[in-house]
Design an enzyme around this catalytic site. Structure first.
Site, PDB file in Angstrom:
ATOM      1  N   GLU A   1      -9.309 -13.495  -1.315  1.00 16.57           N
ATOM      2  CA  GLU A   1      -8.631 -13.951   0.062  1.00 16.57           C
ATOM      3  C   GLU A   1      -9.572 -14.889   0.771  1.00 16.57           C
ATOM      4  O   GLU A   1     -10.570 -14.708   1.051  1.00 16.57           O
ATOM      5  CB  GLU A   1      -8.646 -12.717   0.885  1.00 16.57           C
TER       6      GLU A   1
ATOM      7  N   ASP B   1       2.394   2.107   3.452  1.00 17.43           N
ATOM      8  CA  ASP B   1       3.604   1.147   3.902  1.00 17.43           C
ATOM      9  C   ASP B   1       4.814   1.416   3.357  1.00 17.43           C
ATOM     10  O   ASP B   1       5.665   1.119   4.327  1.00 17.43           O
ATOM     11  CB  ASP B   1       3.312  -0.388   3.447  1.00 17.43           C
TER      12      ASP B   1
ATOM     13  N   HIS C   1       0.935  -1.186   0.052  1.00 16.24           N
ATOM     14  CA  HIS C   1       0.068   0.061  -0.061  1.00 16.24           C
ATOM     15  C   HIS C   1       0.868   1.055  -0.137  1.00 16.24           C
ATOM     16  O   HIS C   1       2.093   1.201   0.648  1.00 16.24           O
ATOM     17  CB  HIS C   1      -0.683   0.200   1.250  1.00 16.24           C
TER      18      HIS C   1
HETATM   19  C1  XLS Z   1      -7.862  -6.513   4.578  1.00 22.14           C
HETATM   20  C2  XLS Z   1      -7.470  -6.680   3.210  1.00 22.14           C
HETATM   21  C3  XLS Z   1      -6.171  -5.920   2.773  1.00 22.14           C
HETATM   22  C4  XLS Z   1      -6.238  -5.807   1.194  1.00 22.14           C
HETATM   23  C5  XLS Z   1      -5.172  -4.655   0.550  1.00 22.14           C
HETATM   24  O1  XLS Z   1      -8.756  -7.304   5.039  1.00 22.14           O
HETATM   25  O2  XLS Z   1      -6.978  -7.964   3.060  1.00 22.14           O
HETATM   26  O3  XLS Z   1      -5.146  -6.209   3.284  1.00 22.14           O
HETATM   27  O4  XLS Z   1      -5.497  -7.097   0.791  1.00 22.14           O
HETATM   28  O5  XLS Z   1      -6.000  -3.225   1.182  1.00 22.14           O
HETATM   29 CA    CA Z   2      -6.352  -9.051   1.348  1.00 18.94          CA
HETATM   30 CA    CA Z   3      -7.756  -9.943   5.479  1.00 16.29          CA
END
Ligand code: XLS
Ligand code: CA
Ligand code: CA
Length: 445
Positions: free
Chosen positions: A276, A112, A109
């Site tokens: 994810e 970061d 990000h």
């Molecule tokens: C948060 C998300 C975040 C994204 C990127 O839950 O997983 O980390 O992957 O902003």
């Molecule tokens: Ca993520």
């Molecule tokens: Ca997450």
């Protein structure tokens, strides 16, 4: 892919060298047991299939804090007189870590990598400075950028949303951040750009005009797409679904919701999904289900492989250690022809109680070994086992005759009803769930 190990002025992980592959009999915790980068599986190396990435935020920024307790981990790179020096040191640590681990990619990000400044201009300048250094480090190590993104959820200004904020001035701030993050991603040759809308949702339905907010989100994404393409971004834009947390309800709830949204607003030619595993669980789905919905739509982009905890209802971002999950996920990815611009990012953090610097290596080694096994098993299931044939056989009745005519849109409802009369009551056909499940377990050897 070169695997030269980078160390800057200071070595941050002096007790760890390049992580070797030693095989499943090895008793060295700092060695791969299954991930053999150059091993060829089905025409591609493991490295080419899996396209692993280390994430900047959990790995080099988060230090174990949770809502009930402050940081537990101490990072040497934070020890600096000012924020930009700390950012440079953090970058050296990041490239040292990733090159020792032997992953080809990283993700970040904006905040970061570089500290926010006093205003938009200063933030942009800081990011540009850090991007120049990152470009040098990429050249030195051969590492590449899987994706960049803007953090539109941590700063207090985003408490009511970013692109969906009721205050247009906040939307403008979000625009400035995304523009700068897109510039950075393009400058670093990023293969994807991610939108995770952590605060693009609501806490209270009564105070929220959800229609306006969702239209604004689509407008914002369209502007980002147009800007990205205008500066030469050739990669994939990705939306990362998550049903909730931090908001009570997030608009990008799950894969099917996002797919419908992208198609409705004509964004499905440029955007795909970043799935994810942990967010799938939170949405009440399996990881493989979310991946399957994406591949059915031709919209699987990339993966954040971190898992949740089945007993907890929040985002634990743990390293993926569940082999069954890895196998079933890789079956979907391989059946889709593998990653194009995407890869497997570890959006994972070691536990708050894991305070040794080596623990960060151990978490990644375990996740990479798990997916290497998942890849090999999935490949054998698809290539050597009767799995695909059995699945196809269940749909045999649509391959010719009236079933095919139905598929081709050549029957109307009256004709369908007529066929029911002609066929009579069908003989029950077993779904064979146990047979399929046993086959998967047979190959997990
Ligand atoms: C948060 C998300 C975040 C994204 C990127 O839950 O997983 O980390 O992957 O902003
Ligand atoms: Ca993520
Ligand atoms: Ca997450």
């Amino acid at each position: 892919m070169s695997r030269s190990v980078f160390t800057g002025e200071r070595e941050y992980f002096p007790d760890v060298g390049a992580i070797p592959f030693e095989g499943r009999e090895s008793d060295n915790p700092l060695a791969f047991k299954f991930y053999d980068a150059k091993k060829v599986i089905g025409g591609k190396t493991m490295e080419e299939h899996l396209r692993f990435a280390v994430c900047y935020w959990h790995t080099f920024c988060a230090k174990g804090a949770d809502p009930f307790g402050r940081d537990t981990q101490v990072f040497a790179w934070d020890d600096a007189p000012d924020a930009m020096t700390a950012a440079r040191q953090r970058m050296d640590a990041a490239f040292e870590f990733a090159s020792k681990l032997g992953v080809p990619y990283y993700c970040f990000h904006d905040v970061d990598m570089s500290p926010a400044g006093a205003d938009v201009r200063e933030s942009e300048r800081n990011l540009q400075t850090m991007v120049e250094l990152a470009a040098e480090r990429q050249r030195a190590t051969g590492m590449k950028l899987l994706w960049g993104t803007a953090n539109l959820f941590t700063h207090p200004r985003y408490m009511n949303g970013a692109a969906t904020n009721p205050d247009f001035r906040v939307v403008a701030q979000a625009g400035a951040q995304v523009k700068a993050a897109l510039d950075a991603t393009v400058a670093l040759g990023g293969e994807n750009y991610v939108f995770w809308g952590g605060r693009e949702g609501y806490m209270c339905l009564q105070n929220t005009d959800t229609r306006t907010e969702q239209e604004n989100l689509a407008r914002f994404l369209t502007m980002a797409r147009d800007y990205g393409r205008s500066i030469g971004f050739k990669g994939t834009f990705l939306i990362e679904p998550k049903p909730m947390e931090p908001t009570k309800h997030q608009y990008d709830f799950d894969a099917q919701t996002v797919i419908g949204f992208l198609r409705h607003y004509g964004l499905d030619g440029d955007f795909k999904l970043n799935i994810e595993a942990n967010h799938a669980t939170l949405a009440g789905h399996t990881f493989a289900h979310e991946l399957q919905m994406c591949t059915d739509a031709g919209l699987l982009g990339s993966i954040d492989a971190n898992r949740g905890d089945y007993q907890n209802g929040w985002d634990t971002d743990q390293f993926p250690t569940d082999l069954y999950d890895a196998v079933t996920a890789m079956m979907v990815v391989l059946a889709d022809g593998g990653f194009k611009t995407g890869g497997l990012n570890f959006d994972a953090r070691v536990r708050r109680e894991s305070v040794d610097m080596q623990d960060i290596f151990l978490g990644h080694i375990g996740g990479m070994d798990n997916f290497a096994r998942g890849l090999e098993i999935a490949q054998r299931l698809l290539e050597d086992s009767p799995y695909q044939q059995w699945k196809a056989d269940r749909y045999q009745s649509f391959r010719d005759g009236k079933g095919l005519a139905f598929r081709n849109g050549e029957l109307d409802l009256a004709a369908l009803a007529g066929l029911a009369q002609e066929y009579g009551e069908p003989v029950a056909t077993s779904g064979k769930q146990e047979l399929f499940e046993n086959l998967v377990n047979q190959y997990i050897a």
